[in-house]
Design a protein around this motif. Structure first.
Motif, PDB file in Angstrom:
ATOM      1  N   LYS A 162       0.535  -1.108  -0.013  1.00  0.00           N
ATOM      2  CA  LYS A 162      -0.005  -0.148   0.252  1.00  0.00           C
ATOM      3  C   LYS A 162       0.746   1.393  -0.124  1.00  0.00           C
ATOM      4  N   SER A 163       2.199   1.367   0.697  1.00  0.00           N
ATOM      5  CA  SER A 163       2.798   2.511   1.089  1.00  0.00           C
ATOM      6  C   SER A 163       3.321   2.751   0.028  1.00  0.00           C
ATOM      7  N   THR A 164       4.428   1.645  -0.915  1.00  0.00           N
ATOM      8  CA  THR A 164       4.714   1.632  -2.121  1.00  0.00           C
ATOM      9  C   THR A 164       4.224   1.635  -2.679  1.00  0.00           C
ATOM     10  N   PHE A 165       3.118   1.544  -3.363  1.00  0.00           N
ATOM     11  CA  PHE A 165       2.569   1.507  -4.983  1.00  0.00           C
ATOM     12  C   PHE A 165       1.385   2.318  -5.111  1.00  0.00           C
ATOM     13  N   PHE A 166       1.364   2.026  -3.448  1.00  0.00           N
ATOM     14  CA  PHE A 166      -0.970   3.316  -3.718  1.00  0.00           C
ATOM     15  C   PHE A 166      -0.199   4.784  -3.075  1.00  0.00           C
ATOM     16  N   GLY A 167       1.188   5.026  -2.614  1.00  0.00           N
ATOM     17  CA  GLY A 167       1.210   6.467  -1.643  1.00  0.00           C
ATOM     18  C   GLY A 167      -0.136   5.615  -0.045  1.00  0.00           C
ATOM     19  N   GLY A 168      -0.158   5.056  -0.026  1.00  0.00           N
ATOM     20  CA  GLY A 168      -0.520   4.629   1.351  1.00  0.00           C
ATOM     21  C   GLY A 168      -1.953   5.224   1.480  1.00  0.00           C
ATOM     22  N   SER A 169      -2.893   4.838   0.369  1.00  0.00           N
ATOM     23  CA  SER A 169      -4.268   5.112  -0.584  1.00  0.00           C
ATOM     24  C   SER A 169      -4.802   3.142  -0.017  1.00  0.00           C
ATOM     25  N   LEU A 170      -5.073   3.286   1.363  1.00  0.00           N
ATOM     26  CA  LEU A 170      -6.107   1.837   1.004  1.00  0.00           C
ATOM     27  C   LEU A 170      -6.946   1.989   0.051  1.00  0.00           C
ATOM     28  N   SER A 171      -7.933   3.334  -1.014  1.00  0.00           N
ATOM     29  CA  SER A 171      -9.008   3.648  -1.152  1.00  0.00           C
ATOM     30  C   SER A 171      -8.358   3.379  -3.039  1.00  0.00           C
ATOM     31  N   SER A 172      -6.797   3.778  -3.380  1.00  0.00           N
ATOM     32  CA  SER A 172      -6.249   3.339  -4.493  1.00  0.00           C
ATOM     33  C   SER A 172      -5.942   2.292  -4.511  1.00  0.00           C
ATOM     34  N   LEU A 173      -5.776   1.292  -3.517  1.00  0.00           N
ATOM     35  CA  LEU A 173      -5.340   0.142  -3.656  1.00  0.00           C
ATOM     36  C   LEU A 173      -6.683  -1.300  -4.090  1.00  0.00           C
ATOM     37  N   VAL A 174      -7.522  -1.003  -2.909  1.00  0.00           N
ATOM     38  CA  VAL A 174      -8.783  -1.138  -3.689  1.00  0.00           C
ATOM     39  C   VAL A 174      -9.305  -0.975  -4.757  1.00  0.00           C
ATOM     40  N   SER A 175      -8.987   0.658  -5.506  1.00  0.00           N
ATOM     41  CA  SER A 175      -9.665   0.729  -6.976  1.00  0.00           C
ATOM     42  C   SER A 175      -8.437  -0.247  -8.258  1.00  0.00           C
ATOM     43  N   PHE A 176      -7.797  -0.260  -7.464  1.00  0.00           N
ATOM     44  CA  PHE A 176      -6.557  -1.209  -8.918  1.00  0.00           C
ATOM     45  C   PHE A 176      -7.435  -2.459  -8.330  1.00  0.00           C
ATOM     46  N   PHE A 177      -7.686  -2.955  -7.232  1.00  0.00           N
ATOM     47  CA  PHE A 177      -7.513  -4.485  -7.378  1.00  0.00           C
ATOM     48  C   PHE A 177      -9.460  -4.968  -8.185  1.00  0.00           C
ATOM     49  N   ALA A 178      -9.974  -3.743  -7.589  1.00  0.00           N
ATOM     50  CA  ALA A 178     -12.075  -4.141  -8.137  1.00  0.00           C
ATOM     51  C   ALA A 178     -11.224  -3.814  -9.877  1.00  0.00           C
ATOM     52  N   LYS A 179     -10.560  -2.832 -10.440  1.00  0.00           N
ATOM     53  CA  LYS A 179     -10.475  -3.021 -11.532  1.00  0.00           C
ATOM     54  C   LYS A 179      -9.879  -4.214 -12.491  1.00  0.00           C
ATOM     55  N   GLU A 180      -7.969  -4.657 -11.617  1.00  0.00           N
ATOM     56  CA  GLU A 180      -7.362  -5.536 -12.006  1.00  0.00           C
ATOM     57  C   GLU A 180      -8.787  -6.783 -12.376  1.00  0.00           C
ATOM     58  N   GLU A 181      -9.602  -7.492 -11.013  1.00  0.00           N
ATOM     59  CA  GLU A 181      -9.560  -8.379 -11.516  1.00  0.00           C
ATOM     60  C   GLU A 181     -10.790  -8.905 -11.741  1.00  0.00           C
ATOM     61  N   ASN A 182     -11.681  -8.039 -12.297  1.00  0.00           N
ATOM     62  CA  ASN A 182     -12.830  -7.650 -13.275  1.00  0.00           C
ATOM     63  C   ASN A 182     -13.792  -8.623 -12.514  1.00  0.00           C
ATOM     64  N   LEU A 183     -13.797  -7.495 -10.765  1.00  0.00           N
ATOM     65  CA  LEU A 183     -14.615  -8.644 -10.008  1.00  0.00           C
ATOM     66  C   LEU A 183     -16.999  -8.210 -10.367  1.00  0.00           C
ATOM     67  N   SER A 184     -17.231  -9.348  -9.870  1.00  0.00           N
ATOM     68  CA  SER A 184     -18.263  -9.572 -10.493  1.00  0.00           C
ATOM     69  C   SER A 184     -19.380  -8.908  -9.648  1.00  0.00           C
ATOM     70  N   ASP A 185     -20.415  -8.479  -9.776  1.00  0.00           N
ATOM     71  CA  ASP A 185     -21.439  -7.725  -8.818  1.00  0.00           C
ATOM     72  C   ASP A 185     -21.695  -8.060  -7.640  1.00  0.00           C
ATOM     73  N   SER A 186     -21.924 -10.059  -7.561  1.00  0.00           N
ATOM     74  CA  SER A 186     -21.496 -10.452  -6.431  1.00  0.00           C
ATOM     75  C   SER A 186     -20.658 -10.165  -5.670  1.00  0.00           C
ATOM     76  N   GLU A 187     -19.514  -9.918  -6.272  1.00  0.00           N
ATOM     77  CA  GLU A 187     -18.363 -10.305  -5.749  1.00  0.00           C
ATOM     78  C   GLU A 187     -18.034  -8.782  -4.374  1.00  0.00           C
ATOM     79  N   ILE A 188     -18.544  -7.555  -5.666  1.00  0.00           N
ATOM     80  CA  ILE A 188     -18.818  -5.884  -5.224  1.00  0.00           C
ATOM     81  C   ILE A 188     -19.864  -6.096  -4.166  1.00  0.00           C
ATOM     82  N   ARG A 189     -20.705  -6.987  -4.294  1.00  0.00           N
ATOM     83  CA  ARG A 189     -21.565  -6.481  -3.216  1.00  0.00           C
ATOM     84  C   ARG A 189     -20.891  -7.356  -1.735  1.00  0.00           C
ATOM     85  N   GLU A 190     -20.397  -7.789  -1.981  1.00  0.00           N
ATOM     86  CA  GLU A 190     -19.424  -8.765  -0.622  1.00  0.00           C
ATOM     87  C   GLU A 190     -18.768  -7.833   0.279  1.00  0.00           C
ATOM     88  N   ILE A 191     -18.176  -7.095  -0.486  1.00  0.00           N
ATOM     89  CA  ILE A 191     -17.204  -6.377  -0.396  1.00  0.00           C
ATOM     90  C   ILE A 191     -17.466  -4.842  -0.222  1.00  0.00           C
TER      91      ILE A 191
END
Length: 125
Positions: free
Chosen positions: A87-116
């Motif tokens: 988080k610190s090295t690649f996302f400037g310490g931003s949790l929302s940037s980290l989560v956004s990255f994985f949400a885009k990269e993982e092609n989350l389904s609607d049910s996975e997004i609801r679960e999160i």
């Protein structure tokens, strides 16, 4: 865990095998049996265990001619440190940037997004 050196891929595999053993402890043969193929040579495994000991992740107790290796750091503690570093090295310490990255990269389904979202809402309450 502060100040500990990052693990290499091979060292992480050895730690994963050790964490999978009861009480995160075992002899080199038990650790070897849990490593993925291709398995390292026994001397290579002992070298990895020495490095892990030097880095402060493992301790060993002599039992006759053999050594019993014990993880000093549990998997969750290592994951917390590792992910905080990512988080610190690649996302400037931003949790929302980290989560956004994985949400885009993982092609989350609607049910996975609801679960999160449910996990986040549960954490808030």
């Amino acid at each position: 865990m502060k100040g500990k050196k990052q693990l290499t891929k091979s060292e992480t595999q050895v730690m994963k095998a050790l964490w999978e053993l009861p009480e995160s402890r075992g002899y080199s043969s038990e650790i070897m049996s849990r490593l993925p193929d291709p398995k390292p040579a026994p001397t290579t495994l002992l070298t990895f265990l020495k490095i892990l000991k030097d880095k402060g992740y493992v301790e060993s107790v002599k039992n006759g001619k053999a050594h019993l290796f014990c993880a000093i750091i549990n998997r969750e503690e290592y994951m917390r440190h590792y992910m905080a570093d990512v988080k610190s090295t690649f996302f400037g310490g931003s949790l929302s940037s980290l989560v956004s990255f994985f949400a885009k990269e993982e092609n989350l389904s609607d049910s996975e997004i609801r679960e999160i979202i449910d996990i986040i809402n549960h954490k808030k309450s």
